[in-house]
Design an enzyme around this catalytic site. Structure first.
Site, PDB file in Angstrom:
ATOM      1  N   GLY A  72      42.267  33.984  50.641  1.00 43.76           N
ATOM      2  CA  GLY A  72      40.847  33.686  50.440  1.00 43.76           C
ATOM      3  C   GLY A  72      40.005  34.502  51.394  1.00 43.76           C
ATOM      4  CG  ASN A 104      37.630  37.082  38.801  1.00 45.83           C
ATOM      5  OD1 ASN A 104      38.228  36.826  37.750  1.00 45.83           O
ATOM      6  ND2 ASN A 104      37.968  36.531  39.955  1.00 45.83           N
ATOM      7  CB  SER A 105      34.804  35.332  34.242  1.00 49.53           C
ATOM      8  OG  SER A 105      35.293  34.577  33.160  1.00 49.53           O
ATOM      9  CB  THR A 161      38.251  32.195  42.580  1.00 45.85           C
ATOM     10  OG1 THR A 161      38.616  31.727  41.281  1.00 45.85           O
ATOM     11  CG2 THR A 161      38.826  33.573  42.811  1.00 45.85           C
ATOM     12  CG  ASN A 208      47.067  30.843  37.930  1.00 44.10           C
ATOM     13  OD1 ASN A 208      46.363  29.928  38.362  1.00 44.10           O
ATOM     14  ND2 ASN A 208      46.553  31.963  37.437  1.00 44.10           N
ATOM     15  CB  CYS A 258      43.222  30.593  36.033  1.00 44.40           C
ATOM     16  SG  CYS A 258      42.025  31.713  35.263  1.00 44.40           S
ATOM     17  CE  LYS A 284      45.119  39.495  34.883  1.00 45.16           C
ATOM     18  NZ  LYS A 284      43.897  38.967  35.528  1.00 45.16           N
ATOM     19  N   GLY A 299      36.438  36.827  48.057  1.00 46.37           N
ATOM     20  CA  GLY A 299      35.893  37.750  49.055  1.00 46.37           C
ATOM     21  C   GLY A 299      35.556  37.043  50.353  1.00 46.37           C
ATOM     22  CE  LYS A 315      46.086  32.045  44.424  1.00 44.26           C
ATOM     23  NZ  LYS A 315      46.087  33.498  44.574  1.00 44.26           N
TER      24      LYS A 315
END
Lengths: 259, 303
Positions: free
Chosen positions: B242, B70-71, B192, B126, B129, B46, B216, B164
């Site tokens: 992904g 998601n958030s 995402t 990251n 995000c 994470k 997803g 990423k």
């Protein structure tokens, strides 16, 4: 050793209780039946990706390999589950989360709002098995056949309330608490609650006012059910941190969480 | 037949190309109850921030057709907690531990990289995000910020650096190229896609923080296309992710040009998804008599 597994479950029966309420009995091959009232399962509805996520349901009853869940159809996922017939399959991940702790010295009062009865039914059955005395307050907007089922199983232990007075007293479930307590011959109580957020808030406030321990079972949208997605976080009271409903809960002490 | 699943990023060796995506696997500790974490090619933690972060208001998840928004908002307990309380407990995993980091500015990314230097197997930066107000995706949407962040991280660590990338850009292959030119050892994509879902009776967004990131199977073809574009444009390894749900999806990603893959939302449906996919990849290679995973990377027939 944990008994949490992804069980390939088979529908044993699907009982239509009301327009939109179903009681489904599942066979979980190999499950040892060890689950605590308040724990839940995650249902993978089928092999397609729509719906994508599993659905969390409280365990309603559990006996060896057989697990019952109470379903109310509200969206696509619950409708698909409600349509499952005998012998159809669903993958069941569980049992998950933490259940209701039982304080042996206190008289248990179970407060259920509507579908909030699901985990408390299991607790009621467990308390009956342990030969513990207890009371249930069951509240609904208007009475449904679900109330009839509760009456059949728990009889005189149940105090019915409805918003419209169609069964029992015209009162909210939380407002019925002082009525029960003040008439009771017992002095020490524990309250176990599950239902709409407003009801839970009122029950928690009532408990803290009278110094009675309150345990609430919470619901939140969740993706994984096991504590890794952090989707189902609830605010931890007195800090700026969060707790996950799936792993830290779904049962919390009333004073632990902000709802 | 012995199948060679190994692959490398810089000097770091992976026993197989299946990693778990940041934010979908915790730190491996919970997942240990469901699968043998040590069998994976690696786990990506994470995202870790400098200070603890409480994350976004509920609801944080909404399901959409074949996927989810998601958030979460990078909820985590910060770098001190990671180094003191989490890392000692996960070092025993016999797999690569890749720390995902997220900063508010390039200095924070630098500090995080410095603290993690020599502590983990690699760092995933990251910059993608979509659910935080400061930093996050805004870095990965801009060539000069991407460059600044990577340079800073590169200066502070000798560990392999993976960047990423966000797909919420006009041309992801340009951001990938800038990453490569400024010292990244690999890029991972896609994070995402920014998305929205509205409850029509209340006219409110279904997520507590209005928008979220879509993941997803719904995003799989989009992600695959991005990977194909990026892989043609750079020489460092591409980590593809992904919407990978099964071995078939995974093989598509390798053929599009990914050297490794990350399994994300699939884990939410199936805690053991990553290992099932790994098994499926092995079986596929065996059936097709392909001796090494490397042999299928970037082999989509374009004629």
């Amino acid at each position: 050793m944990t008994n949490i597994k992804d069980y390939p479950a088979i529908v044993i029966s699907n009982k239509h209780i009301d327009d939109n309420i179903f009681l489904i009995e599942l066979l979980l091959p190999g499950f040892d039946g060890k689950a605590e009232p308040g724990q839940f399962i995650m249902i993978k509805i089928d092999e397609t990706y729509d719906p994508f996520l599993r659905r969390p349901y409280s365990i309603f009853e559990c006996k060896k390999e057989k697990v019952k869940i109470l379903i109310k159809t509200v969206g696509k996922g619950s409708k698909m589950i409600a349509e499952k017939k005998r012998k159809e399959e669903m993958d069941i991940l569980g049992p998950l989360g933490n259940g209701f702790p039982v304080d042996k010295n206190n008289y248990p009062i179970l407060v259920a709002g509507g579908m909030g009865i699901a985990p408390l039914w299991f607790l009621g059955r467990r308390l009956t098995k342990l030969r513990n005395k207890f009371s249930i307050i069951f509240g609904e907007k208007t009475t449904t056949p679900l109330a009839e089922e509760i009456k059949k199983t728990f009889g005189a232990k149940v105090f019915f309330v409805t918003d419209d007075g169609s069964r029992g007293i015209k009162l909210t479930a939380s407002a019925a608490l002082p009525l029960i307590l003040d008439k009771s011959p017992y002095r020490k109580f524990s309250i176990y609650a599950c239902g709409p957020k407003g009801m839970l808030k009122d029950v928690i406030n009532f408990g803290s006012g009278r110094n009675i321990p309150v345990y609430v079972s919470l619901e939140e949208k969740m993706a994984c059910g096991i504590g890794v997605c952090l989707g189902c976080s609830v605010k931890r009271r007195g800090t700026d941190g969060f707790l996950t409903v799936c792993r830290d809960g779904p049962v919390f002490k009333g004073e632990e969480v902000m709802i | 037949m012995n199948i060679d699943l190994t692959t490398k990023i810089g000097e770091l060796r992976f026993k197989n190309p299946v990693l778990t995506a940041s934010g979908t696997f915790g730190y491996g500790l919970i997942m240990e109850e469901f699968s043998d974490v040590s069998l994976l090619g690696g786990i990506i933690t994470k995202s870790i921030t400098l200070k603890p972060k409480v994350g976004n208001p509920a609801p944080r998840i909404v399901e959409t057709a074949c996927g989810m928004l998601n958030s979460i908002g990078l909820e985590n307990r910060g770098i001190d907690n990671f180094l003191e309380d989490i890392l000692p407990g996960i070092r025993r995993f016999k797999t690569n531990i890749i720390a995902s980091i997220a900063g508010k500015d390039e200095d924070e990314y630098g500090l995080l990289a410095e603290r993690l230097d020599r502590q983990v197997s690699a760092i995933e930066v990251n910059i993608s995000c979509p659910n935080v107000k400061e930093g996050g995706m805004s870095f990965g949407q801009d060539i000069s910020s991407t460059k600044r962040v990577i340079k800073k991280v590169r200066m502070k660590t000798a560990l392999p650096v993976i960047v990423k990338l966000t797909p919420n850009v006009t041309s992801i292959e340009d951001i990938a190229k800038v990453s490569e030119d400024n010292g990244a050892d690999a890029v991972s994509l896609v994070n995402t896609y920014k998305g929205l879902s509205i409850d029509i009776s209340s006219r409110k967004p279904e997520l507590g923080s209005f928008t979220g990131g879509l993941s997803g199977p719904a995003i799989k073809p989009l992600a695959l296309y991005s990977i194909w574009k990026v892989a043609k444009n750079i020489d460092i390894p591409v980590i593809g992710c992904g919407g990978i749900m099964n071995f078939n999806d995974a093989i598509e990603f390798f053929m599009a040009g990914a050297s490794l893959i990350e399994i994300g939302s699939a884990t939410f449906r199936e805690p053991n998804a990553a290992l099932k996919i790994l098994k499926g990849i092995k079986h596929f290679l065996k059936t097709k008599k392909i001796k090494a995973i490397k042999e299928i990377v970037g082999t989509v027939n374009e004629n």
